[in-house]
Structure formats: C-alpha cells, structure tokens
Design a protein around this motif. Structure first.
Motif, PDB file in Angstrom:
ATOM      1  N   TYR A 116      -0.147  -0.731  10.783  1.00  0.00           N
ATOM      2  CA  TYR A 116      -0.048   0.613  11.377  1.00  0.00           C
ATOM      3  C   TYR A 116       1.400   0.979  11.697  1.00  0.00           C
ATOM      4  CZ  TYR A 116      -0.972   4.514  14.551  1.00  0.00           C
ATOM      5  OH  TYR A 116      -0.994   5.744  15.150  1.00  0.00           O
ATOM      6  N   VAL A 117       2.166   0.033  12.207  1.00  0.00           N
ATOM      7  CA  VAL A 117       3.568   0.307  12.545  1.00  0.00           C
ATOM      8  C   VAL A 117       4.333   0.772  11.313  1.00  0.00           C
ATOM      9  CG1 VAL A 117       5.744  -0.788  13.224  1.00  0.00           C
ATOM     10  CG2 VAL A 117       3.670  -1.221  14.549  1.00  0.00           C
ATOM     11  N   GLN A 118       4.013   0.202  10.148  1.00  0.00           N
ATOM     12  CA  GLN A 118       4.727   0.551   8.918  1.00  0.00           C
ATOM     13  C   GLN A 118       4.210   1.842   8.275  1.00  0.00           C
ATOM     14  OE1 GLN A 118       7.449  -1.023   7.655  1.00  0.00           O
ATOM     15  NE2 GLN A 118       7.408  -2.411   9.422  1.00  0.00           N
ATOM     16  N   THR A 119       2.912   2.113   8.424  1.00  0.00           N
ATOM     17  CA  THR A 119       2.314   3.238   7.682  1.00  0.00           C
ATOM     18  C   THR A 119       1.916   4.412   8.552  1.00  0.00           C
ATOM     19  OG1 THR A 119       0.075   2.310   7.890  1.00  0.00           O
ATOM     20  CG2 THR A 119       1.396   1.607   5.978  1.00  0.00           C
ATOM     21  N   GLY A 120       1.638   4.171   9.841  1.00  0.00           N
ATOM     22  CA  GLY A 120       1.186   5.249  10.717  1.00  0.00           C
ATOM     23  C   GLY A 120      -0.302   5.513  10.638  1.00  0.00           C
ATOM     24  N   TYR A 121      -1.045   4.650   9.947  1.00  0.00           N
ATOM     25  CA  TYR A 121      -2.498   4.838   9.859  1.00  0.00           C
ATOM     26  C   TYR A 121      -3.177   3.485   9.687  1.00  0.00           C
ATOM     27  CZ  TYR A 121      -1.870   4.223   4.787  1.00  0.00           C
ATOM     28  OH  TYR A 121      -1.557   3.729   3.548  1.00  0.00           O
ATOM     29  N   PHE A 122      -4.488   3.456   9.926  1.00  0.00           N
ATOM     30  CA  PHE A 122      -5.306   2.285   9.674  1.00  0.00           C
ATOM     31  C   PHE A 122      -6.067   2.483   8.367  1.00  0.00           C
ATOM     32  CE2 PHE A 122      -5.176   2.289  14.424  1.00  0.00           C
ATOM     33  CZ  PHE A 122      -4.474   1.118  14.590  1.00  0.00           C
ATOM     34  N   LEU A 170       6.950   0.627  20.321  1.00  0.00           N
ATOM     35  CA  LEU A 170       6.318   0.797  19.012  1.00  0.00           C
ATOM     36  C   LEU A 170       5.272   1.901  19.039  1.00  0.00           C
ATOM     37  CD1 LEU A 170       5.914  -2.946  17.903  1.00  0.00           C
ATOM     38  CD2 LEU A 170       7.563  -1.276  17.048  1.00  0.00           C
ATOM     39  N   ILE A 171       4.576   2.034  20.177  1.00  0.00           N
ATOM     40  CA  ILE A 171       3.617   3.142  20.328  1.00  0.00           C
ATOM     41  C   ILE A 171       4.343   4.479  20.253  1.00  0.00           C
ATOM     42  CG2 ILE A 171       2.082   4.302  21.967  1.00  0.00           C
ATOM     43  CD1 ILE A 171       1.268   1.469  22.937  1.00  0.00           C
ATOM     44  N   ALA A 172       5.482   4.555  20.965  1.00  0.00           N
ATOM     45  CA  ALA A 172       6.254   5.807  20.977  1.00  0.00           C
ATOM     46  C   ALA A 172       6.762   6.160  19.588  1.00  0.00           C
ATOM     47  CB  ALA A 172       7.422   5.690  21.948  1.00  0.00           C
ATOM     48  N   VAL A 173       7.115   5.140  18.793  1.00  0.00           N
ATOM     49  CA  VAL A 173       7.676   5.385  17.461  1.00  0.00           C
ATOM     50  C   VAL A 173       6.585   5.593  16.413  1.00  0.00           C
ATOM     51  CG1 VAL A 173       9.027   4.354  15.591  1.00  0.00           C
ATOM     52  CG2 VAL A 173       9.797   4.145  17.951  1.00  0.00           C
ATOM     53  N   SER A 174       5.524   4.787  16.498  1.00  0.00           N
ATOM     54  CA  SER A 174       4.529   4.766  15.425  1.00  0.00           C
ATOM     55  C   SER A 174       3.299   5.618  15.697  1.00  0.00           C
ATOM     56  CB  SER A 174       4.090   3.315  15.153  1.00  0.00           C
ATOM     57  OG  SER A 174       5.198   2.504  14.858  1.00  0.00           O
ATOM     58  N   ALA A 202       0.810  -1.222   0.000  1.00  0.00           N
ATOM     59  CA  ALA A 202       0.000   0.000   0.000  1.00  0.00           C
ATOM     60  C   ALA A 202       0.838   1.264   0.000  1.00  0.00           C
ATOM     61  CB  ALA A 202      -0.928  -0.004   1.219  1.00  0.00           C
ATOM     62  N   SER A 203       2.009   1.252   0.640  1.00  0.00           N
ATOM     63  CA  SER A 203       2.787   2.483   0.818  1.00  0.00           C
ATOM     64  C   SER A 203       4.074   2.515   0.000  1.00  0.00           C
ATOM     65  CB  SER A 203       3.135   2.667   2.291  1.00  0.00           C
ATOM     66  OG  SER A 203       4.022   1.634   2.730  1.00  0.00           O
ATOM     67  N   GLY A 204       4.592   1.348  -0.377  1.00  0.00           N
ATOM     68  CA  GLY A 204       5.838   1.304  -1.116  1.00  0.00           C
ATOM     69  C   GLY A 204       7.079   1.475  -0.267  1.00  0.00           C
ATOM     70  N   SER A 205       6.932   1.541   1.044  1.00  0.00           N
ATOM     71  CA  SER A 205       8.071   1.658   1.953  1.00  0.00           C
ATOM     72  C   SER A 205       7.960   0.602   3.048  1.00  0.00           C
ATOM     73  CB  SER A 205       8.131   3.051   2.584  1.00  0.00           C
ATOM     74  OG  SER A 205       6.972   3.288   3.375  1.00  0.00           O
ATOM     75  N   PHE A 206       9.129   0.282   3.646  1.00  0.00           N
ATOM     76  CA  PHE A 206       9.133  -0.785   4.652  1.00  0.00           C
ATOM     77  C   PHE A 206      10.308  -0.590   5.597  1.00  0.00           C
ATOM     78  CE2 PHE A 206       9.666  -5.157   6.195  1.00  0.00           C
ATOM     79  CZ  PHE A 206       8.351  -5.482   6.479  1.00  0.00           C
ATOM     80  N   ASN A 207      10.030  -0.645   6.912  1.00  0.00           N
ATOM     81  CA  ASN A 207      11.061  -0.507   7.932  1.00  0.00           C
ATOM     82  C   ASN A 207      11.311  -1.892   8.537  1.00  0.00           C
ATOM     83  OD1 ASN A 207      12.417  -0.070  10.485  1.00  0.00           O
ATOM     84  ND2 ASN A 207      11.918   2.106  10.263  1.00  0.00           N
ATOM     85  N   PHE A 208      12.432  -2.497   8.157  1.00  0.00           N
ATOM     86  CA  PHE A 208      12.714  -3.863   8.608  1.00  0.00           C
ATOM     87  C   PHE A 208      12.901  -3.939  10.121  1.00  0.00           C
ATOM     88  CE2 PHE A 208      13.727  -4.387   4.126  1.00  0.00           C
ATOM     89  CZ  PHE A 208      13.199  -5.640   3.875  1.00  0.00           C
ATOM     90  N   PHE A 209      13.503  -2.926  10.729  1.00  0.00           N
ATOM     91  CA  PHE A 209      13.724  -2.943  12.176  1.00  0.00           C
ATOM     92  C   PHE A 209      12.393  -2.948  12.933  1.00  0.00           C
ATOM     93  CE2 PHE A 209      14.331  -0.518  16.186  1.00  0.00           C
ATOM     94  CZ  PHE A 209      15.098  -1.447  16.856  1.00  0.00           C
TER      95      PHE A 209
END
Length: 510
Positions: A333-339, A276-280, A196-203
């Motif tokens: 949500y962790v990857q995109t910041g939204y639902f 993850l809450i603090a980051v995302s 959906a976003s084309g980006s991915f954070n492996f960590f």
C-alpha cells in the motif's frame, strides 16, 4: 611476619582447590565455587561450558571478586581476596597454556581433555587489580594484611570495552534472528508492488522496513519485560529460538530498562507509521492499529489479559497476520496507494510460515508455560496435535504458492519458491521424529522452520524481480540471498552445536 612475598601468596593459591567466584547481576551479587589456577602474575584462570550463563555474564559485566579460603578452625584460617576483571581467552596459544595449567587443577577440565572435548570449554582469565592476603591470627594481633596492587591491569582495559559489552547485551535483547519476521513480509510486499505498478519509492520502502524492524524489536523487548518471571522459571528454553533473550534473568539488562526501551522503540515505529499514513493514505490506519494491539497484548504478566489466554489460536493468528498479511499488504500500500486481492493472497504463505516459526518455538517452552498459566497453542493441543498443525501449515503454504500462478494472480516465476522445499522437508522430518523428545532434540526442527520462512520469502522477492529486471540484477540478488541464508544457517548451527556439545559433555561427565 605479617608481610608475605608474592611467591608465598602464589604458593598458598597453589594449595587451594576452589575459589568462591563472585560476579554482578545488575548490582546483585552472584557466587559460584569453581576450580581455578594461578600464574606467577596472579592472573586467575577458570573454565566453564560455552553458552553457560556465567560466561555470558562475564562477557557483559566482567568485574569479578574471588575469595580463596583455607583452615579447619577460625584461628587457623587464611584467605586471599582478589578483585579484578575477567576476559574470555580466545588466542589458541594462550588456551593451550591454560589447558595445561588447569589439567592438574580442575577435574572437570581433566575429563574434557580425556574425551578430547576442550573445544567445548571457555577459559576465562581474571586479571587482578588488587590481591589481599590475610592470616587470622596475625589480623587478630593487629597486623596488616598483605596487599598487592596492579594499576597496569586497570589501565589495560578501555572504557570502550564496557560500551561494547553493553551493546552486545542489547543486541541479544533485540534477538536479531527474529527480525526476519519483519524483513520478509516487507520485502515481499515491496517487490510485489514494484511488479504490479512498475514504480518504486526507495525512501518510503526504507521507512517501512525501519518501522517494521522497530516494531519487531520493540515487541521482543516488551514480551521479555512482561514475561520476566515466567521466563526465569523456564529451564528448557533453547536460545536463540525460545525462552526470550534472558538478558533480564542474566542480570545484563534491568527489567525496567527492557520495558522502557521496548516501549520507546514501539513509539518510534508508531511515529514512522503516522508519517507513512500522512504520505500514503488512511488505508494504513487499521493495519497499524492491528499491529499495535497484537504486539502489546500477545502476552502479559500472569493474571492479566493476554490474547494467548483468550482462546485457542487467537494470539498465534494475530501475530501471524501481523507479521504476514498486514506487513506485506502495508508495504504494498505504501508503494501503490491501494490494496489488492493479489497482495492479500501473496501474503498468506508468508503468514502461514511465520505462524509455524512461532508454533515450533512453543514446543520447548511447553512445561514452563503450563506452570505459569501461559496457554499457547501447543499447551492447549498437546505436542502431537500441534505437530500435525505444523505439517498441515507447511503443505498449505506451498499449495497456495502453487495455485496463485494458475489463477493468474502472480507470474509463473513464483514457482522458484519451491527451492525452499528441502528445508521444509527437513523441518517436517525433525518435528515428526522429535516433537515429544527433549528440547535439544527438537532444535533442528526450529532451525529448518526458521530457514524455510526466510528462504521462501526471499525467493518470492526473487520471483517478482525476475519479471521486471531480466536476469542479471535478480541473479545478483539471488546470490546475495544465498549468502544471507548461509550466514543465518551458520549462526543457527553454532548455537545448535553449542547446546548439543553441552548435553553430550554433561552425559560423558556423568
């Protein structure tokens, strides 16, 4: 003549038929009378069925004591006490020698030889540390017993053997097969987020996956801890599907240790969730709280609050949505910041299929659950109606998968998920045929339901990878998925064959 030679003691052992074999159950002794054989080095050999609790205990707590006793009256009594350490014999040549020895010593082994089923037996060698022979009349006259020491046997065992044995027990407590319940939704959510976003954070994905697996492992241990009494009465449970890990019942892990580690793993998972809450973003808070609530109170000790006893289907719904909707949407949500509505919809087949895994695994436990007032959905509905719910769920999951591309929520590649349909068909066939039969008869339904959930989830990930990576990388992933499916299937088959062989052997022996 108080002192006996080795040959005299060995001849005494050859005259005896059975020995009282004692093992440790977390400090509590357990004994069983067993036929045995002995060689010229005082190694003692016994046999038991593969998968037998005694064998599992020996694999993890090998210290063993034997007492061989003969004599009609007190003044005629002679006995031999042996303290040593057990090991399961795997070498084919050694097994053949032991089979030959035990063929004349054990009527059970002789029967298995007759029916050509010695592969269903485990053979255990007990290497002695100390052998002590006593003859009562001589002991009463103040004579010392005959003692043989074997320090070389003590030195032949490494301290790492105990560490590895303990690791095996904790691995069983984690229930590795069940971890796919966390693996699948997080992989689906992560793959859909990338699509959906084309980006991915492996960590962040790694932390999400680690947190999910820790939640699953912690929940398994907490349920074992709370259900210890109930599961101890469950004689129909089928490992690795039902009845818990049984590590507490087998004495391999104390109840307190199980509860402590389960809570500790859950706390670590909670800390990962807070990070993850603090980051995302704060959107993860309700998902994390929902999962904690469902995990802690899915089941409980008898007489205490649990969602299972609240109302029909409540506990099953909470667990299904936790290991389906919440984890999938959380990973997204962790990857995109939204639902998104699409992330919710794609989570539904995952949730439905994991609910079927939970549902089919309740069938074998139904009798013990009724006795212990654990009102699962199968207990409330009965096996026939619960079987129908299972079938409807399978159909519903595939209907959702079929509709999502039509309404443009997901790409058409999603239809590769139908490759798991053959496993689904088999799960339905076995459930329909065997739902009211013995627990062992239903095992193929357990296996095919679990594989359906896993394979469908991996195929959903494959579908999203196809939209972003062309063909080469998704093909590599697909091949790796097939290898993983084969490994899981092989593991399940080994467990199933062990249980079937046990049942067949018992019938033939009878």
């Amino acid at each position: 003549m108080a002192e006996r030679s080795k040959q005299e003691v060995i001849e005494y052992l050859s005259r005896a038929e059975v020995a009282a074999v004692g093992t440790s159950n977390m400090g509590t002794p357990r004994q069983r009378m067993m036929h045995f054989g002995a060689d010229e080095d005082f190694n003692i050999y016994v046999s038991s069925m593969k998968g037998d609790p005694k064998v599992i205990q020996w694999s993890n707590i090998p210290e063993t004591a034997l007492l061989i006793h003969q004599g009609d009256t007190f003044l005629e009594m002679e006995e031999c006490e042996i303290i040593g350490r057990a090991e399961i014999v795997h070498d084919k040549a050694d097994r053949l020698k032991i089979i030959d020895l035990m063929s004349t010593r054990s009527p059970i082994v002789a029967n298995f030889i007759k029916i050509g089923a010695t592969d269903r037996l485990e053979f255990i060698r007990i290497k002695p540390f100390t052998v002590k022979y006593r003859y009562v009349p001589e002991i009463l006259q103040g004579e010392k017993p005959t003692i043989f020491e074997f320090p070389e046997n003590r030195e032949s065992f490494s301290s790492w053997d105990d560490v590895k044995a303990k690791a095996r027990a904790w691995k069983q407590a984690v229930r590795p097969l069940s971890l796919t319940a966390s693996l699948v939704p997080i992989m689906v959510g992560g793959a859909f987020a990338y699509s959906a976003s084309g980006s991915f954070n492996f960590f962040l994905f790694f932390l999400t996956l680690l947190g999910g697996l820790l939640v699953q492992a912690g929940t398994n241990m907490i349920n074992d801890w709370k259900d210890a009494e109930r599961d101890s009465e469950n004689v129909e449970g089928i490992r690795p599907f039902t009845g818990g890990s049984r590590m507490i019942q087998l004495g391999l892990i104390s109840r307190g240790d199980m509860g402590f580690v389960g809570i500790a793993l859950s706390c670590i998972a909670l800390l990962i969730g807070i990070f993850l809450i603090a980051v995302s973003g704060w959107g993860l808070v309700p998902l994390v709280l929902y999962g904690v609530l469902a995990g802690l109170f899915y089941t409980n000790e008898s007489g205490k609050f649990s969602f299972i006893n609240l109302a029909p289907g409540v506990a099953e719904f909470l667990i299904a949505t936790t290991f389906g909707v919440m984890m999938t949407m959380g990973a997204f949500y962790v990857q995109t910041g939204y639902f998104s509505i699409a992330s919710f919809l794609i989570s539904l087949p995952v949730a439905i299929l994991i609910s079927n895994v939970l549902l089919i695994n309740q069938f074998q436990d139904v009798n013990s659950d009724i006795k212990s007032n654990k009102n699962t959905l199968v207990v409330r509905l009965g096996k026939r109606k619960a079987k129908n719910v299972l079938i409807v769920n399978f159909v519903l999951a595939y209907v959702i998968i079929a509709l999502l591309p039509i309404f443009n929520f997901v790409p058409l590649t999603l239809y590769v998920a139908f490759l798991s349909a053959p496993f689904t068909f088999q799960a339905i066939r076995y459930a329909h045929k065997n739902h009211d039969k013995t627990p062992g008869d239903l095992v193929p339904a357990n296996a095919h339901t679990a594989i359906t959930h896993l394979f469908t989830g991996l195929l959903l990930v494959f579908a999203f990878l196809l939209t972003e990576f062309g063909f080469v990388y998704p093909l590599i992933y697909f091949i790796a998925s097939l290898v993983f499916i084969f490994w899981v299937w092989n593991y399940i088959e080994r467990q199933r064959k062990t249980m079937i062989n046990f049942r067949v052997s018992i019938k033939e022996k009878g």
